[in-house]
Design a protein around this motif. Structure first.
Motif, short mmCIF file in Angstrom:
data_model
loop_
_atom_site.label_atom_id
_atom_site.label_comp_id
_atom_site.label_asym_id
_atom_site.label_seq_id
_atom_site.Cartn_x
_atom_site.Cartn_y
_atom_site.Cartn_z
N TYR A 49 0.82 -1.22 0.00
CA TYR A 49 0.00 0.00 0.00
C TYR A 49 0.85 1.27 0.00
CZ TYR A 49 -3.76 -3.18 1.48
OH TYR A 49 -4.66 -4.21 1.57
N ASP A 107 3.30 4.06 -11.47
CA ASP A 107 3.21 3.13 -12.60
C ASP A 107 4.59 2.82 -13.16
OD1 ASP A 107 3.44 5.76 -13.37
OD2 ASP A 107 2.07 5.59 -15.09
N GLN A 155 -2.52 -5.17 -10.61
CA GLN A 155 -3.01 -3.91 -10.07
C GLN A 155 -1.93 -3.22 -9.24
OE1 GLN A 155 -6.54 -4.69 -7.84
NE2 GLN A 155 -7.81 -5.06 -9.65
N ASN A 171 -1.39 -1.36 -5.91
CA ASN A 171 -2.12 -1.32 -4.66
C ASN A 171 -1.76 -0.12 -3.78
OD1 ASN A 171 -3.59 -3.89 -4.91
ND2 ASN A 171 -1.54 -4.81 -4.86
N ASP A 172 -0.86 0.74 -4.26
CA ASP A 172 -0.49 1.91 -3.47
C ASP A 172 -1.73 2.75 -3.19
OD1 ASP A 172 2.20 3.67 -2.80
OD2 ASP A 172 0.46 4.92 -3.29
N TRP A 180 -1.68 6.49 -4.62
CA TRP A 180 -1.80 6.46 -6.08
C TRP A 180 -3.23 6.13 -6.50
CZ3 TRP A 180 0.81 7.56 -10.46
CH2 TRP A 180 0.40 6.95 -11.64
N SER A 181 -3.83 5.15 -5.85
CA SER A 181 -5.18 4.74 -6.19
C SER A 181 -6.17 5.89 -5.98
CB SER A 181 -5.61 3.53 -5.34
OG SER A 181 -4.74 2.45 -5.56
N ARG A 182 -6.00 6.65 -4.89
CA ARG A 182 -6.89 7.78 -4.61
C ARG A 182 -6.70 8.90 -5.63
NH1 ARG A 182 -10.83 7.38 -0.55
NH2 ARG A 182 -10.45 9.56 0.06
N GLN A 192 -5.74 8.58 -8.70
CA GLN A 192 -6.18 8.17 -10.02
C GLN A 192 -7.71 8.10 -10.14
OE1 GLN A 192 -3.89 7.87 -12.57
NE2 GLN A 192 -2.63 8.67 -10.89
N SER A 193 -8.41 8.07 -8.99
CA SER A 193 -9.87 7.91 -9.02
C SER A 193 -10.56 9.27 -9.19
CB SER A 193 -10.35 7.25 -7.74
OG SER A 193 -10.00 8.04 -6.62
#
Length: 627
Positions: free
Chosen positions: A371, A597, A616, A618-619, A622-624, A626-627
């Motif tokens: 994460y 990435d 995927q 899972n960081d 990064w996920s937040r 990109q959303s």
């Protein structure tokens, strides 16, 4: 209702006065010719003085300070001494008052007084124990040796457990009575548990090999009776724990793997009279390395740790260890710092003239590193590189990296960063620009480390469940922290610079089997479709991001045995330093600009064998974003 201590002493005094009176009257009755009416007044005088002097003697001997429920052979010795002195004084009084009492009468008095005074105390002790035992939990003691007998005596004097039966495989002890407790053979355990309603089985085998303890625990597992154990012999000898400080069964006993005694010469080679630095000194492995190192009497031990509390805790503990073992000349230097700052770690090595480094600082929790990819790479890869370059700059003699089995064909970021750390040290060794010898020691899970499943399972069982296991097939290698630390120190003395060492972890263990054993040995039943009335349910939660079903210790089969039976050397692919340096530059650029990435692609392209369980990222940050 409990009487005050003074009242109990008064009762004892009155009882002893009665005992002296009865003993004297019996002595007179048995000597029939002394009961002459005109001598009764004289005999009354004898009795009064005999009582006064005898009670005074008993007080002086400390007979009334002895607690009746703890009456021992020593207390009986005081009673015997008091009875003899009282008998001698009776003879003197018969002369002084001019009354006739033959020698047989005086002997009869002494024997009667001893019997009544001593016997009443032992009778009261037995009555007390019988009354209290009814309120105690009936327990079985497995092991009728010295430890078992000491434990039984301690429990008899306590208020929680009542030992009702011993178990021992020694045929000479079976069917005997020890401390009034019968000894049975191991085949009678199940029957005895039912007959006596045993609620606890206490293992009193502190010196038994783990292989023996494992066999015994496997036989007890089916009984669903809570099993506790006395402390290890080392803890009792050091005075750290008493024999009646019962503990839960240690998980290492379930593994049944006996450690190999460390070689003193190997343990001391790079530590005795040298300046040693441990990074991550407050962590699970780092702190145990510090404990083992200080026992080898280095000149100084530098504790390098980013956690203030972790540093405080291990420094205090090391001073306690030194005091306990009489070690006076070891300097302990607690330093707060991060391995991600090369100038900081280099300044520390220069200031203390460090000669040996054990690099244990790392982020090792698989999901958390998954994460937090940037910090995982920064700490595990660049932290290792900066510490190694600082070691080269300051002519450190030996640099040992604590690696992991998760570095072998990694499926997660954490394992990949540890493999990159290995490749970095191998590249530095190939650069051949210093006298610093680098080596890496790779091993699996250690019992009781932060994040370990064992304390988690224990907590879940205490809370009534459920016990959570990721997958029914997941297996892991396990080793105790002290054994791992000792093997790391010994492995550091072997091989050439750049060597990778692998510890023999024994047989892999199914995590679900370990969970079941812990539930059963807690006296509970596993709740399932077949046993819906069970106590604790096992719930499967699924593999976490980056988690493997099976761990490996070797990338290939090219293994060379070392002089130590639990250590072998792996010969694996290594990179030249220019390639490593280029990869580090690219990783640094991706981390600096938070291009997750690109960072993942670099990890995938590196010669680490990284194959994530999913593609995927899972960081969490990064996920937040990109959303």
């Amino acid at each position: 209702m409990q009487l005050p201590r003074a009242a109990k002493r008064a009762v004892s005094v009155v009882a002893d006065i009665g005992a002296i009176t009865v003993a004297l009257v019996l002595a007179m009755v048995l000597s029939r010719d002394v009961l002459v009416p005109e001598y009764l007044a004289r005999w009354f005088g004898v009795l009064v003085w005999l009582v006064i002097v005898s009670i005074a003697v008993f007080v002086k001997l400390g007979l009334y300070r002895a607690v009746v429920r703890y009456v021992s052979v020593r207390a009986f010795g005081m009673v015997l001494t008091g009875a003899l002195l009282s008998t001698g004084f009776l003879w003197a009084l018969t002369e002084a008052f001019n009354v006739n009492l033959p020698a047989t009468g005086i002997v009869n008095y002494g024997l009667t007084a001893l019997l009544i005074i001593g016997g009443s105390r032992f009778a009261m002790r037995e009555l007390y124990h019988r009354l209290v035992s009814r309120k105690k939990t009936p327990v079985m003691i497995y092991g009728a040796g010295s430890a078992g007998r000491q434990l039984a005596q301690a429990l008899n004097n306590g208020e929680e457990f009542a030992p009702v039966v011993f178990v021992d495989d020694d045929h000479t002890l079976q069917k005997a009575m020890l401390l009034g407790i019968p000894v049975i053979n191991p085949e009678q355990v199940a029957q005895s548990v039912k007959e006596h309603n045993i609620e606890r089985i206490l293992l009193a085998l502190p010196s038994a090999p783990r292989s023996v303890r494992k066999k015994i625990l496997e036989s007890l597992e089916v009984l669903n009776v809570k099993v506790l154990t006395v402390p290890g012999m080392a803890d009792m000898v050091n005075g750290d724990m008493a024999i009646d400080q019962l503990q839960d069964v240690k998980i290492e006993d379930l593994l049944g793997r006996d450690p190999v005694e460390p070689d003193p010469a190997l343990m001391q080679q790079h530590i005795r009279n040298k300046v040693v630095l441990v990074t991550g000194a407050g962590g699970s492995i780092g702190s145990e390395l510090c404990r083992q190192i200080v026992l080898q009497k280095p000149k100084a031990l530098v504790l390098y740790e980013i956690s203030e509390f972790g540093l405080y805790s291990i420094e205090r503990e090391l001073h306690e260890i030194m005091q306990r073992h009489g070690i006076k000349k070891v300097e302990i230097h607690p330093i707060i710092g991060t391995v991600q700052r090369r100038n900081r770690i280099a300044a520390v090595m220069q200031a203390f003239n460090v000669q040996t480094v054990y690099h244990a600082a790392a982020y090792k929790h698989v999901p958390l590193v998954e994460y937090n990819m940037v910090e995982g790479v920064r700490n595990n890869v660049f932290g290792t590189w900066h510490t190694a370059e600082a070691a080269i700059e300051n002519n450190v003699e030996l640099f040992v990296l604590i690696s992991t089995d998760k570095a072998v064909r990694p499926t997660n970021v954490m394992g990949t960063t540890k493999r990159l750390a290995e490749l970095t040290l191998q590249g530095l060794a190939k650069r051949n620009s210093s006298n610093t010898r680098f080596c890496m020691v790779r091993f699996g899970n250690v019992l009781g480390s932060s994040g370990s499943v064992v304390p988690l399972f224990k907590q879940q069982i205490e809370q009534g469940g459920p016990v959570t296991v990721t997958d029914p097939e997941i297996t892991r290698y396990f080793m105790t922290i002290p054994e791992a630390a000792q093997l790391v120190i010994q492995a550091g003395t072997m091989g050439n610079s750049g060597a990778v060492f692998v510890l023999d972890m024994g047989e892999p263990v199914k995590i679900v089997d370990m969970a079941r054993k812990m539930i059963h040995l807690s006296g509970l039943e596993v709740k399932s479709d077949k046993h819906p009335q069970g106590d604790i349910e096992i719930v499967y939660t699924g593999l976490r991001p980056g988690e493997k079903l099976y761990e490996e210790l070797l990338i290939g089969d090219n293994v060379v045995e070392c002089t130590h039976p639990r250590i072998c050397q792996a010969h694996e692919l290594a990179m030249e330093w220019p390639e490593v340096e280029q990869l580090l530059s690219q990783l640094n650029d991706a981390c600096q600009n938070f291009r997750i990435d690109e960072l993942q692609q670099l990890l995938l392209n590196a010669p680490t064998g990284y194959q994530p369980s999913d593609n995927q990222i899972n960081d969490l940050i990064w996920s937040r974003l990109q959303s």
